[in-house]
Motif scaffolding. Structure first.
Motif, PDB file in Angstrom:
ATOM      1  N   THR A 209       0.843  -1.197   0.000  1.00 51.12           N
ATOM      2  CA  THR A 209       0.000   0.000   0.000  1.00 51.12           C
ATOM      3  C   THR A 209       0.880   1.249   0.000  1.00 51.12           C
ATOM      4  N   SER A 210       0.634   2.146  -0.933  1.00 46.89           N
ATOM      5  CA  SER A 210       1.453   3.355  -1.027  1.00 46.89           C
ATOM      6  C   SER A 210       1.075   4.353   0.059  1.00 46.89           C
ATOM      7  N   SER A 211       2.029   5.199   0.406  1.00 49.33           N
ATOM      8  CA  SER A 211       1.738   6.258   1.370  1.00 49.33           C
ATOM      9  C   SER A 211       0.684   7.210   0.820  1.00 49.33           C
ATOM     10  N   MET A 212       0.654   7.374  -0.513  1.00 43.98           N
ATOM     11  CA  MET A 212      -0.359   8.226  -1.135  1.00 43.98           C
ATOM     12  C   MET A 212      -1.759   7.695  -0.832  1.00 43.98           C
ATOM     13  N   SER A 213      -1.948   6.386  -0.895  1.00 46.89           N
ATOM     14  CA  SER A 213      -3.258   5.795  -0.621  1.00 46.89           C
ATOM     15  C   SER A 213      -3.671   6.039   0.824  1.00 46.89           C
ATOM     16  N   VAL A 214      -2.742   5.845   1.740  1.00 50.96           N
ATOM     17  CA  VAL A 214      -3.042   6.068   3.157  1.00 50.96           C
ATOM     18  C   VAL A 214      -3.418   7.525   3.402  1.00 50.96           C
ATOM     19  N   GLU A 215      -2.643   8.425   2.819  1.00 48.95           N
ATOM     20  CA  GLU A 215      -2.913   9.859   3.006  1.00 48.95           C
ATOM     21  C   GLU A 215      -4.244  10.270   2.388  1.00 48.95           C
ATOM     22  N   ASP A 216      -4.533   9.783   1.180  1.00 46.95           N
ATOM     23  CA  ASP A 216      -5.761  10.208   0.501  1.00 46.95           C
ATOM     24  C   ASP A 216      -7.004   9.656   1.188  1.00 46.95           C
ATOM     25  N   ALA A 217      -6.923   8.434   1.705  1.00 50.29           N
ATOM     26  CA  ALA A 217      -8.060   7.885   2.445  1.00 50.29           C
ATOM     27  C   ALA A 217      -8.335   8.716   3.696  1.00 50.29           C
TER      28      ALA A 217
ATOM     29  N   PRO B 254      -5.282   3.496 -11.984  1.00 50.40           N
ATOM     30  CA  PRO B 254      -5.958   2.585 -11.046  1.00 50.40           C
ATOM     31  C   PRO B 254      -5.113   1.353 -10.745  1.00 50.40           C
ATOM     32  N   SER B 255      -5.124   0.952  -9.468  1.00 49.44           N
ATOM     33  CA  SER B 255      -4.352  -0.207  -9.029  1.00 49.44           C
ATOM     34  C   SER B 255      -5.011  -0.818  -7.807  1.00 49.44           C
ATOM     35  N   ALA B 256      -5.018  -2.160  -7.755  1.00 47.77           N
ATOM     36  CA  ALA B 256      -5.495  -2.856  -6.559  1.00 47.77           C
ATOM     37  C   ALA B 256      -4.433  -2.886  -5.466  1.00 47.77           C
ATOM     38  N   GLU B 257      -3.198  -2.547  -5.815  1.00 42.86           N
ATOM     39  CA  GLU B 257      -2.067  -2.525  -4.870  1.00 42.86           C
ATOM     40  C   GLU B 257      -1.931  -3.852  -4.117  1.00 42.86           C
ATOM     41  N   LEU B 258      -1.969  -4.932  -4.891  1.00 42.13           N
ATOM     42  CA  LEU B 258      -1.790  -6.261  -4.312  1.00 42.13           C
ATOM     43  C   LEU B 258      -0.413  -6.836  -4.621  1.00 42.13           C
ATOM     44  N   ALA B 259       0.370  -6.089  -5.412  1.00 41.51           N
ATOM     45  CA  ALA B 259       1.724  -6.494  -5.763  1.00 41.51           C
ATOM     46  C   ALA B 259       2.515  -5.216  -6.057  1.00 41.51           C
ATOM     47  N   PRO B 260       3.845  -5.308  -6.043  1.00 37.71           N
ATOM     48  CA  PRO B 260       4.642  -4.106  -6.292  1.00 37.71           C
ATOM     49  C   PRO B 260       4.350  -3.499  -7.672  1.00 37.71           C
TER      50      PRO B 260
END
Length: 543
Positions: free
Chosen positions: A323-331, A452-458
Motif C-alpha cells: 500500500t502506497s503512502s499516497m493511498s493512506v494519506e488520501d483515504a 488505477p491499481s489494486a495494490e496487491l503487488a509491487p
C-alpha cells in the motif's frame, strides 16, 4: 365546463407493509382534502403491497391482507376524495394487478392490468393474469379511464379507452430507473397521447427496493403529448394537475413543472436513494467500508455519506506492505473532508499468520494470485467482523467492469452485503467522482488522476491485467447490455484479441457474480435480475 383537481401522489412504499402503506395513503388523502374540494388522488401501481412483491404474491395469506386493507381504507378515507391506487387482487382463482377507485366509503371501480411485462427485471406473467377490457368511470361528469404501467407502452389499451369515450387516462406506475429512462418515458407517453388524442396523467413510484430504484418523476401530458405538469425525481412528492373539460372542446391541463435531472445527476441520485432505502428499510444502524485510497471506494464513501449522513458511516483503511503512502494519506483526507469515522487496521499480521499456516502446503510453489487474493480475504474478514460486532452493513466497492470480467476476489473484496457500484462501469465511476467534486470538495484529485491499481503487488496497475477501461467498457456495453456477438464487436472496430479475451472472461465468471452482493441497478441491463445465464454451459463464448 367540468373541472378536476388531480393529485399525483408518488409514494415511497415498502414491500409487504400493507398497514404502513395504507397509513401513507390516508395521510396524503387527508392533506389533499384540506387543500382542494373533492380531489382525485392517484397513487402508484401496487401501492398497498409495494412493488415488486415477487413471491410474496404466492403466499396464501395475500388475499386476506388485501381485503383487510381495502376495508380499512373504505372506512377511513375522506368520503369526498376519489382515490385511485394499485393492489393485487384475486378474482375467480386468478390474481390480477389491479387499479381500484375508492370514494364515499365504497370501491366503485376496478381495472385489471392488461399488458404484463416479462423482460429485464419484470416477471409479471409468473404471478398475474392479464385483464382484457378498458375501464371507464365518471368523475365530476368527466369520463376517465384507468391503466397500469406497461399498458401505456402498448397502443391497444389507450386506443380502447379513447374508443370507449374517455376524456382522460390515469396511468399508475412502478417504473424502475435506468440511465435515460426519464426521457424514454416522456417520449412514449407523449406518443400514446397523440395517437389516441387523450391526455394522460402518469404517476410513478419512488424509492429503493433491493437492487431496483424507482425515480418518481410523475407527469401529465395533454392530447398533443406536451408535458403540462411534472413532479420531482428521487423523492416523495404530491403535485397537483388541474383539468378542465369543455363540451366538445379540448381537455386543458395545467400545473407546475420540474425539469428532470441531467444524466450524471440522475445516476448519482439513484445510487444515493438505493443505498439509503436499502440500509433504512432493512434496519441497519449504519455502514462500514474499506477505504483503499482508490477511486471506487472513494465514490462509494461519497454516496454513503450523502445517503446516510457522516455519523452513520465508518471508513477503514487496511494497509499492507504494497500500500502506497499516497493511498493512506488520501483515504485519511477524504474521511476528514466528509467527517466520517476513520480507522486504520493493518492486515500484515493476519496475512503472515495465514501464510505461516499454509507454508507446508505452498512449499516449492511460486507466488501467484493466491497471495494477492489472500490479502483481499484478510480485509474481507476484518470488515465482516466489524459488521458482526457493531451491526453495520458492509458496503463492497467493486464496479461493473471488474465484476464482469472477474477482477475481484470471492470472500475478499466481494465480501459484504451491498455493492453500491455493482452496475457502474469504471469509466462512469470517474465521471461520477468528478460530478460529486463539482458539488463541493469530497474526493482528493490525485485519487481520480492516478492510474488505477489494486495494490496487491509491487507497482501493480489494472491495465497490466485488463484492457484500458474505455476499451473494456465499450466491449462490455456491447456484449452485456446490447447482446452483440464477439464478431459484431470486432466488426465495429475493437481489437480482436481484446474482444475475445473479454467475452471469455465474462462468460467464465458467472459463478462469481452469482455469489456477489446485490447493488443498485442504473443501466438497462445489470447483472442479476436482468441477465440470468447458466454457470455450467457448453455455449461457445462470445456468440
Amino acid at each position: 365546463m367540468a373541472k378536476l383537481d388531480i393529485l399525483m401522489a408518488q409514494l415511497n412504499t415498502r414491500v409487504g407493509d400493507f398497514e404502513g402503506n395504507a397509513d401513507r395513503v390516508l395521510a396524503v388523502a387527508r392533506r389533499a382534502v384540506g387543500e382542494r374540494s373533492a380531489p382525485v388522488i392517484v397513487f402508484p401501481e401496487l401501492t398497498l403491497s409495494g412493488y415488486p412483491p415477487e413471491d410474496l404474491l404466492l403466499r396464501p395469506s395475500l388475499e386476506g391482507r388485501v381485503q383487510r386493507t381495502l376495508a380499512r381504507l373504505r372506512r377511513e378515507l375522506p368520503a369526498e376524495a376519489v382515490v385511485v391506487l394499485g393492489y393485487p387482487r384475486r378474482r375467480d382463482g386468478n390474481l390480477y394487478n389491479m387499479a381500484g377507485v375508492l370514494t364515499g366509503g365504497a370501491l366503485v371501480a376496478e381495472y385489471a392490468k392488461r399488458c404484463l411485462p416479462n423482460y429485464q427485471v419484470f416477471d409479471e406473467k409468473r404471478y398475474f393474469s392479464g385483464g382484457d377490457a378498458a375501464q371507464l368511470l365518471e368523475i365530476a361528469g368527466v369520463p376517465v379511464a384507468l391503466s397500469v404501467c406497461e399498458d401505456i407502452w402498448d397502443e391497444a389499451p389507450i386506443l380502447d379507452s379513447a374508443a370507449a369515450g374517455a376524456k382522460l387516462l390515469l396511468n399508475l406506475n412502478a417504473s424502475p430507473f435506468h440511465r435515460g429512462k426519464q426521457r424514454e418515458r416522456r417520449e412514449v407517453v407523449g406518443a400514446r397521447a397523440r395517437t389516441a388524442g387523450l391526455p394522460v396523467v402518469y404517476v410513478n413510484q419512488v424509492g429503493g427496493q433491493d437492487e431496483l430504484v424507482f425515480d418518481g418523476g410523475s407527469f401529465a401530458v395533454d392530447a398533443n403529448g406536451e408535458v403540462m405538469a411534472s413532479a420531482p425525481h428521487f423523492r416523495e412528492a404530491e403535485c397537483w394537475v388541474s383539468v378542465e373539460v369543455d363540451d366538445g372542446g379540448p381537455v386543458r391541463l395545467g400545473g407546475t413543472q420540474v425539469a428532470p435531472p441531467e444524466d450524471l445527476a440522475a445516476t448519482w441520485e439513484a445510487l444515493v436513494l438505493g443505498v439509503r432505502d436499502y440500509v433504512d428499510k432493512n434496519g441497519f444502524p449504519g455502514v462500514v467500508l474499506g477505504l483503499s485510497g482508490g477511486v471506487d471506494s472513494a465514490l462509494t464513501l461519497a454516496v454513503a455519506v450523502e445517503a446516510l449522513g457522516a455519523d452513520r458511516v465508518e471508513a477503514v483503511m487496511m494497509p499492507f506492505r504494497y500500500t502506497s503512502s499516497m493511498s493512506v494519506e488520501d483515504a485519511a483526507e477524504q474521511s476528514r473532508l466528509l467527517g466520517v469515522r476513520h480507522s486504520v487496521i493493518s492486515i500484515e499480521g493476519a496475512y503472515n499468520a495465514f501464510m505461516q499456516a499454509l507454508a507446508p502446503h505452498f512449499e516449492g510453489l511460486a507466488p501467484d494470485t493466491t497471495e494477492e487474493n489472500l490479502q483481499a480475504r484478510c480485509r474481507g474478514v476484518l470488515l465482516m467482523s466489524l459488521s458482526n460486532k457493531g451491526g453495520a452493513l458492509v458496503l463492497t466497492t467493486g464496479n461493473k467492469s471488474e465484476l464482469a470480467v472477474g477482477y475481484s476476489t470471492l470472500y475478499g473484496d466481494m465480501a459484504g452485503g451491498f455493492d453500491v457500484l455493482k452496475d457502474v462501469p469504471k469509466t462512469l465511476v470517474y465521471a461520477l467522482c468528478r460530478y460529486r467534486n463539482s458539488l463541493g470538495p469530497c474526493i482528493p484529485e490525485r485519487v481520480i488522476d492516478r492510474p488505477p491499481s489494486a495494490e496487491l503487488a509491487p507497482d501493480q496497475r489494472d491495465d497490466d491485467s485488463l484492457p484500458a477501461y474505455p476499451v473494456l467498457d465499450d466491449i462490455l456495453e456491447r456484449y452485456v447490455e446490447q447482446d452483440e456477438s464477439a464478431e459484431a464487436i470486432i466488426a465495429a472496430g475493437l481489437p480482436r484479441e481484446q474482444v475475445e479475451r473479454v467475452v471469455r472472461l465474462v462468460d467464465r465468471n458467472e459463478y462469481k457474480r452469482r455469489q456477489a452482493p446485490i447493488g443498485v441497478r442504473i443501466t438497462r441491463r445489470g447483472f442479476g435480475r436482468d441477465r440470468r445465464y447458466p454457470i455450467t454451459s457448453a455455449w461457445l463464448p462470445g456468440d
